[in-house]
Design a protein around this motif. Structure first.
Motif, PDB file in Angstrom:
ATOM      1  N   ALA A  77       0.841  -1.205   0.000  1.00 58.01           N
ATOM      2  CA  ALA A  77       0.000   0.000   0.000  1.00 58.01           C
ATOM      3  C   ALA A  77       0.873   1.251   0.000  1.00 58.01           C
ATOM      4  CB  ALA A  77      -0.939  -0.002   1.203  1.00 58.01           C
ATOM      5  N   GLY A 104       2.447   1.484  -3.506  1.00 57.28           N
ATOM      6  CA  GLY A 104       1.451   1.787  -4.525  1.00 57.28           C
ATOM      7  C   GLY A 104       1.680   1.160  -5.880  1.00 57.28           C
ATOM      8  N   VAL A 112      -5.194  -2.532  -7.823  1.00 58.13           N
ATOM      9  CA  VAL A 112      -6.181  -2.503  -6.739  1.00 58.13           C
ATOM     10  C   VAL A 112      -6.771  -3.900  -6.557  1.00 58.13           C
ATOM     11  CG1 VAL A 112      -8.418  -1.568  -6.033  1.00 58.13           C
ATOM     12  CG2 VAL A 112      -6.723  -0.080  -7.124  1.00 58.13           C
ATOM     13  N   GLY A 113      -6.835  -4.335  -5.313  1.00 58.27           N
ATOM     14  CA  GLY A 113      -7.413  -5.636  -4.998  1.00 58.27           C
ATOM     15  C   GLY A 113      -6.424  -6.785  -4.967  1.00 58.27           C
ATOM     16  N   SER A 149      -9.942  -8.330  -6.458  1.00 56.17           N
ATOM     17  CA  SER A 149     -10.563  -7.196  -7.140  1.00 56.17           C
ATOM     18  C   SER A 149     -12.027  -7.431  -7.510  1.00 56.17           C
ATOM     19  CB  SER A 149      -9.763  -6.830  -8.396  1.00 56.17           C
ATOM     20  OG  SER A 149      -9.763  -7.896  -9.325  1.00 56.17           O
TER      21      SER A 149
END
Length: 148
Positions: A84, A87, A91-92, A110
Motif C-alpha cells: 500500500a 502503490g 487494486v485488490g 478485485s
C-alpha cells in the motif's frame, strides 16, 4: 482438508511445514479488518490448521504472531502495508508468495470472493505481466509444491 497436501509435502524435500504454527481466529479477524476484505475460506482453513509452508528459503505468507507481525517478512498484513505504501500493485491484489526476483503471486480480490475463494495470479517480473495461476489457494499450494 489438508491430508493430501501433507502427503504431497512429504514427497518434496525442499518443501517444509513446521508444526505448531497455526493461527488463532482472532488474528484472522484482525487481518481481515485491516485488509478490508475477507480472506478466502481455504486460506483461513490453512491458517487454522497448518499456518505455514516454506518452499526452499521462501515462505507462503501467513499471519505472524502479534509480537513480531510488525517486522515479519512472512506476514501477509505486513506485506500488505508495504504494498500500500509503495502503490505498485493493482487494486485488490494482496501479496501471497514472493519467492524471488523472477516472479511473485497474489490473491486477486478485485472482483470479490468467488465461491469463498480468490483466484491467484502470478507476476512475471521479466515483463511485468500478471497471469492467472490457480483458481484458489489450495490449487496454488498444490501447484507450487509440485513445482518444487
Amino acid at each position: 482438508m489438508f491430508d493430501d497436501l501433507k502427503a504431497l509435502v512429504a514427497q518434496h524435500p525442499r518443501v517444509k511445514m513446521l508444526l505448531g504454527r497455526q493461527v488463532d481466529i482472532d488474528r484472522i479477524r484482525d487481518a481481515e479488518k485491516e485488509l478490508g476484505v475477507p480472506l478466502p475460506e481455504s486460506y483461513k482453513e490453512w491458517l487454522l490448521e497448518l499456518g505455514n509452508l516454506r518452499v526452499g528459503a521462501f515462505a507462503v505468507l501467513t499471519l505472524a504472531p502479534r509480537d513480531v507481525s510488525e517486522i515479519s517478512e512472512s506476514d501477509l498484513v505486513y506485506n500488505f502495508r508495504l504494498d500500500a505504501r509503495d502503490g505498485e500493485l493493482p487494486v485488490g491484489y494482496i501479496s501471497l508468495y514472493l519467492p524471488d526476483t523472477d516472479e511473485s503471486f497474489y490473491f486477486d480480490a478485485s472482483s470479490g470472493l468467488i465461491c469463498g475463494e480468490y483466484p491467484i495470479v502470478r507476476r512475471d517480473w521479466s515483463d511485468g505481466k500478471y497471469e492467472p495461476f490457480a483458481e484458489d489457494f489450495l490449487g496454488f499450494i498444490e501447484k507450487i509444491v509440485r513445482q518444487a
